[in-house]
Scaffold this motif. Structure first.
Motif, PDB file in Angstrom:
ATOM      1  N   LEU A   1       0.799  -1.444   0.436  1.00  0.00           N
ATOM      2  CA  LEU A   1       0.224   0.120   0.222  1.00  0.00           C
ATOM      3  C   LEU A   1       1.006   1.346  -0.048  1.00  0.00           C
ATOM      4  CD1 LEU A   1      -3.210   0.199  -0.002  1.00  0.00           C
ATOM      5  CD2 LEU A   1      -2.747   0.317   2.424  1.00  0.00           C
ATOM      6  N   ASP A   2       1.933   1.159   0.620  1.00  0.00           N
ATOM      7  CA  ASP A   2       2.628   2.027   1.334  1.00  0.00           C
ATOM      8  C   ASP A   2       3.484   2.085  -0.956  1.00  0.00           C
ATOM      9  OD1 ASP A   2       2.252   2.500   3.514  1.00  0.00           O
ATOM     10  OD2 ASP A   2       3.630   1.863   4.360  1.00  0.00           O
ATOM     11  N   VAL A   3       3.574   1.314  -0.873  1.00  0.00           N
ATOM     12  CA  VAL A   3       4.517   1.461  -2.232  1.00  0.00           C
ATOM     13  C   VAL A   3       3.969   2.507  -3.097  1.00  0.00           C
ATOM     14  CG1 VAL A   3       5.903   0.644  -4.134  1.00  0.00           C
ATOM     15  CG2 VAL A   3       6.044   0.013  -2.151  1.00  0.00           C
ATOM     16  N   ARG A   4       2.885   1.916  -3.364  1.00  0.00           N
ATOM     17  CA  ARG A   4       1.351   1.959  -4.413  1.00  0.00           C
ATOM     18  C   ARG A   4       1.505   3.774  -4.166  1.00  0.00           C
ATOM     19  NH1 ARG A   4      -1.748  -2.222  -3.412  1.00  0.00           N
ATOM     20  NH2 ARG A   4      -3.513  -0.911  -2.423  1.00  0.00           N
ATOM     21  N   ALA A   5       1.025   4.240  -2.759  1.00  0.00           N
ATOM     22  CA  ALA A   5       0.718   5.494  -2.558  1.00  0.00           C
ATOM     23  C   ALA A   5       2.126   6.627  -2.757  1.00  0.00           C
ATOM     24  CB  ALA A   5       0.836   5.611  -1.015  1.00  0.00           C
ATOM     25  N   MET A   6       3.499   5.948  -2.885  1.00  0.00           N
ATOM     26  CA  MET A   6       4.564   6.530  -3.327  1.00  0.00           C
ATOM     27  C   MET A   6       4.402   7.067  -4.568  1.00  0.00           C
ATOM     28  SD  MET A   6       7.355   4.881  -1.090  1.00  0.00           S
ATOM     29  CE  MET A   6       8.017   4.956   0.715  1.00  0.00           C
ATOM     30  N   LEU A   7       4.169   5.958  -5.706  1.00  0.00           N
ATOM     31  CA  LEU A   7       4.544   6.105  -6.949  1.00  0.00           C
ATOM     32  C   LEU A   7       3.155   6.913  -7.607  1.00  0.00           C
ATOM     33  CD1 LEU A   7       5.658   2.079  -7.842  1.00  0.00           C
ATOM     34  CD2 LEU A   7       6.892   4.393  -7.263  1.00  0.00           C
ATOM     35  N   SER A   8       2.435   6.258  -6.483  1.00  0.00           N
ATOM     36  CA  SER A   8       0.854   7.306  -7.535  1.00  0.00           C
ATOM     37  C   SER A   8       1.060   9.048  -7.253  1.00  0.00           C
ATOM     38  CB  SER A   8      -0.912   6.749  -6.568  1.00  0.00           C
ATOM     39  OG  SER A   8      -0.604   7.084  -4.953  1.00  0.00           O
ATOM     40  N   ALA A   9       1.958   9.361  -6.969  1.00  0.00           N
ATOM     41  CA  ALA A   9       2.249  10.401  -6.331  1.00  0.00           C
ATOM     42  C   ALA A   9       3.292  11.060  -6.706  1.00  0.00           C
ATOM     43  CB  ALA A   9       2.296  11.090  -4.686  1.00  0.00           C
ATOM     44  N   LEU A  10       3.758  11.005  -7.702  1.00  0.00           N
ATOM     45  CA  LEU A  10       5.095  10.806  -8.376  1.00  0.00           C
ATOM     46  C   LEU A  10       4.930  11.682  -9.398  1.00  0.00           C
ATOM     47  CD1 LEU A  10       7.373   8.527  -7.173  1.00  0.00           C
ATOM     48  CD2 LEU A  10       7.086  10.484  -6.625  1.00  0.00           C
ATOM     49  N   PRO A  11       5.541  12.445 -10.000  1.00  0.00           N
ATOM     50  CA  PRO A  11       5.951  12.482 -11.442  1.00  0.00           C
ATOM     51  C   PRO A  11       5.427  11.068 -12.613  1.00  0.00           C
ATOM     52  CG  PRO A  11       6.014  14.521 -10.440  1.00  0.00           C
ATOM     53  CD  PRO A  11       6.214  13.597  -9.583  1.00  0.00           C
ATOM     54  N   THR A  12       4.999  11.451 -14.003  1.00  0.00           N
ATOM     55  CA  THR A  12       5.875  10.121 -14.600  1.00  0.00           C
ATOM     56  C   THR A  12       6.310  10.052 -14.404  1.00  0.00           C
ATOM     57  OG1 THR A  12       3.023  10.718 -16.112  1.00  0.00           O
ATOM     58  CG2 THR A  12       4.985   9.315 -17.144  1.00  0.00           C
ATOM     59  N   ARG A  13       7.310  11.150 -15.425  1.00  0.00           N
ATOM     60  CA  ARG A  13       9.161  10.121 -15.330  1.00  0.00           C
ATOM     61  C   ARG A  13       9.460   9.569 -14.116  1.00  0.00           C
ATOM     62  NH1 ARG A  13      10.741   8.672 -19.687  1.00  0.00           N
ATOM     63  NH2 ARG A  13      13.006   9.105 -20.434  1.00  0.00           N
ATOM     64  N   GLN A  14       9.370  10.562 -13.129  1.00  0.00           N
ATOM     65  CA  GLN A  14      10.071   9.891 -11.145  1.00  0.00           C
ATOM     66  C   GLN A  14       9.242   8.449 -11.496  1.00  0.00           C
ATOM     67  OE1 GLN A  14       9.657  12.344  -8.148  1.00  0.00           O
ATOM     68  NE2 GLN A  14      11.245  14.178  -9.698  1.00  0.00           N
ATOM     69  N   ARG A  15       7.772   8.593 -11.315  1.00  0.00           N
ATOM     70  CA  ARG A  15       7.402   7.111 -11.216  1.00  0.00           C
ATOM     71  C   ARG A  15       7.473   6.008 -11.839  1.00  0.00           C
ATOM     72  NH1 ARG A  15       1.330   6.819 -13.066  1.00  0.00           N
ATOM     73  NH2 ARG A  15       0.965   8.671 -11.059  1.00  0.00           N
ATOM     74  N   GLN A  16       7.936   6.359 -13.686  1.00  0.00           N
ATOM     75  CA  GLN A  16       8.741   5.523 -14.722  1.00  0.00           C
ATOM     76  C   GLN A  16      10.159   4.923 -14.018  1.00  0.00           C
ATOM     77  OE1 GLN A  16       9.246   7.194 -18.468  1.00  0.00           O
ATOM     78  NE2 GLN A  16       8.197   5.806 -19.357  1.00  0.00           N
ATOM     79  N   VAL A  17      10.996   5.912 -13.267  1.00  0.00           N
ATOM     80  CA  VAL A  17      12.203   5.577 -13.427  1.00  0.00           C
ATOM     81  C   VAL A  17      12.173   4.562 -11.901  1.00  0.00           C
ATOM     82  CG1 VAL A  17      15.127   6.157 -12.293  1.00  0.00           C
ATOM     83  CG2 VAL A  17      13.714   7.796 -14.282  1.00  0.00           C
ATOM     84  N   LEU A  18      11.607   4.876 -11.183  1.00  0.00           N
ATOM     85  CA  LEU A  18      11.181   4.233  -9.723  1.00  0.00           C
ATOM     86  C   LEU A  18      10.488   2.972  -9.705  1.00  0.00           C
ATOM     87  CD1 LEU A  18      12.316   6.708  -8.505  1.00  0.00           C
ATOM     88  CD2 LEU A  18      10.553   6.559  -6.719  1.00  0.00           C
TER      89      LEU A  18
END
Lengths: 432, 162
Positions: free
Chosen positions: B102-119
């Motif tokens: 849940l935490d990882v999902r929340a973190m990723l969903s809050a990121l801008p597209t490029r950052q999320r893609q990299v992570l």
């Protein structure tokens, strides 16, 4: 909280699995369906004039050439490759070109075809890097370009057509619909002008119109969503869609009869087996699914997926084609019939000579479009019952016992329209 | 943009690995085999549909699609749960890692597209920084920057008082 450097602990205990063997086939089939929106079913509607009794002789004396379970003797159903809905406003750029010498001379690569009678029909496809809509009023002998580049359905640069055109459907001579996963266009003047309208998406989780059909004064639309598509309907001539419910399978298509729409779920992600439901303005109710004898099922001789569902003019009568698909060593198909509106199904014919991708019936025969090419007629009487053997047909449908249409694979240089006026014995290429 | 024979062969060649990648992302974020299978199949279907456009960068594209499908799936599950009576609204705790997911999902969903893609590529597909750089056609330095900013942003989001 910090993001852990190592998330391997979140993997399945047994490790990440390889894809199950059947998934590639399911994915490719679903992908093709989405890209081409080929008509995988035939519907009845407006034109089915002659209503006759259906006589099914379940003669066990070897009906088909493959020693089928029984013989198909259906006395009168009809079919047509028809469809749907609505109105138009913002006029799209139009072009006029009268057919000469049988066609427009444009060489339109046809993506979808619809007929509202034996004579009157429309095709949508691409030519010279544009999307075009053509109409015939003489059963396909002559075609006229009515409109170019309907809004939202324009051909991609270089004239490549793929996900842009889902299909074209007309409810009558005036009201028509052209659709894709990204656009829904409507016309109320027979296809001369088109207006883009919003694809109904009440739950805001839809990914586009994946199927549209029209009959009985209503248009029906599936908006693909995760996990299951939503079903919408509107009166013909209106764009006020009402959400009826969700389909019971992620991969679904429509067939219509009168005020009802049959929602056919095919195998794939979601339920393991295909399913069948009936949608009315009151809601969605389940029916017994044909093709329930897939691998592991307890009804032998009824393999795989629902490749097509044909409604007949006779109330309660449905024909279904079940196919294993091409991704098995020995593809096979069965034709099943229900005389009680989908409550129970009888296997009429089995064939293993082709992997069926589309299905149609007349009062006396069933027709399969085979993945490897050709249209096979059942009951078969020999090799002469396979027509257009060298052509990869992706859609076959009949508007009555004599008049039928077939489409070749629209990819590459395909997208040819074939017509028959003698019940499927001879097919000729139309000049679109 | 049609899928020709050569393209079909190429698609089939990468299919198993792409499927596993999409499955891994979905499973790590959701912890459910059935959902992961469905998301993997849906991801690959979308890849097939858009193959001519995405073939050149299919790995990152498929990873993005799978991640977005996970978010959609989670959102719907939340909405459905919200409609249930309070007594039934607690998430089952049979999965000991559910809170981490849940935490990882929340973190990723809050990121801008490029950052999320990299992570996603770095942490959900276990790619090295060099592999992420190659996949996204950016420099390793950019990858490091996106990772650093993404982690910082995720941390600050998680630490915000609710």
């Amino acid at each position: 909280m910090n993001l852990p450097e190592d998330l391997t602990g979140l993997d399945p205990a047994d490790g990440v699995p390889d894809p199950p063997p059947h998934v590639l086939g399911v994915v490719v089939r679903a992908g093709r369906t989405r890209r081409r929106r080929r008509r995988m079913l035939a519907v009845t509607p407006v034109v089915c004039a002659a209503v006759a009794a259906v006589a099914i002789a379940a003669s066990s004396a070897g009906g088909g050439r493959n020693g089928g379970v029984s013989r198909l003797e259906v006395a009168s159903p009809t079919i047509s490759a028809t469809p749907p809905p609505t109105q138009a406003t913002r006029p799209s750029p139009t072009a006029t070109a009268t057919a000469t010498g049988g066609g427009t001379g444009l060489g339109l690569q046809v993506s979808s075809v619809t007929f509202v009678s034996a004579d009157e029909g429309w095709v949508i496809g691409t030519y010279e890097g544009r999307t075009g809509v053509e109409r015939t009023t003489d059963g396909g002998a002559h075609w006229t370009l009515l409109a170019a580049s309907p809004p939202g359905l324009e051909a991609a640069p270089q004239g490549i057509q793929p996900p842009l055109i889902g299909g074209i459907r007309f409810a009558d001579g005036l009201h028509g619909y052209a659709f894709s996963t990204s656009a829904l266009d409507v016309t109320d003047d027979g296809g001369r002008t088109w207006k883009q309208v919003a694809i109904p998406n009440e739950d805001r989780d839809g990914s586009g119109a994946t199927d549209v059909e029209a009959a009985g004064g209503r248009v029906w639309l599936l908006n693909a969503a995760i996990p299951y598509p939503s079903i919408y309907t509107a009166p013909v001539g209106s764009t006020r869609f009402t959400r009826i419910g969700r389909a019971g399978n992620r991969l679904a298509f429509l067939a219509t009869r009168g005020p009802e729409a049959y929602v056919v779920g095919t195998q794939g992600a979601g339920p393991v087996l295909p399913n069948l439901e009936v949608a009315t303005t009151s809601g969605v109710s389940p029916r017994t699914s044909p093709c329930a004898g897939g691998p592991g099922a307890n009804r032998p001789g009824s393999p795989g997926d629902i490749t097509g569902l044909v409604t007949t003019p006779l109330a309660g009568v449905l024909d279904a084609m079940c196919s294993t698909g091409p991704y098995v060593p020995m593809p096979s198909n069965t034709v099943e019939l229900s005389a009680d509106d989908g409550e129970s199904w009888t296997v009429l014919q089995t064939t293993s000579n082709c992997s069926a991708v589309s299905f149609a019936t007349t009062s006396s025969r069933a027709f399969l479009a085979c993945a490897d090419g050709g249209i096979e007629a059942l009951p078969g009487r020999g090799s002469g019952d396979v027509q257009l053997a060298s052509v990869k047909i992706t859609y076959v449908g009949f508007t009555n016992d004599q008049d039928g249409v077939a489409l070749s694979d629209p990819t590459g240089k395909g997208g040819a329209l074939y017509l028959t006026r003698d019940g499927g014995t001879h097919w000729t290429k139309a000049a679109t | 943009m049609t899928v020709h024979t050569d393209d079909r062969d190429r698609f089939e060649a990468v299919f198993p690995e792409l499927y596993r990648s999409a499955y891994r992302i979905a499973y790590r974020l959701l912890g459910n085999d059935s959902d992961a299978q469905e998301i993997a199949a849906e991801t690959l279907t979308r890849v097939y549909v858009r193959w001519p456009r995405v073939a050149g960068h299919v790995g990152p594209w498929a990873a993005t699609v799978a991640t977005n499908l996970v978010f959609d799936c989670a959102r719907r599950a939340t909405r459905a749960r919200d409609r249930l009576p309070a007594v039934a609204s607690k998430e089952p705790r049979s999965d000991p890692d559910s809170e981490l997911r849940l935490d990882v999902r929340a973190m990723l969903s809050a990121l801008p597209t490029r950052q999320r893609q990299v992570l996603v590529l770095r942490y959900l597909l276990d790619m090295s920084e060099e592999q992420v750089a190659a996949a996204l056609d950016i420099s390793v330095g950019s990858v490091k920057t996106h990772l650093s900013r993404g982690r910082d942003r995720a941390r600050s989001i998680m630490e915000e008082p609710t």
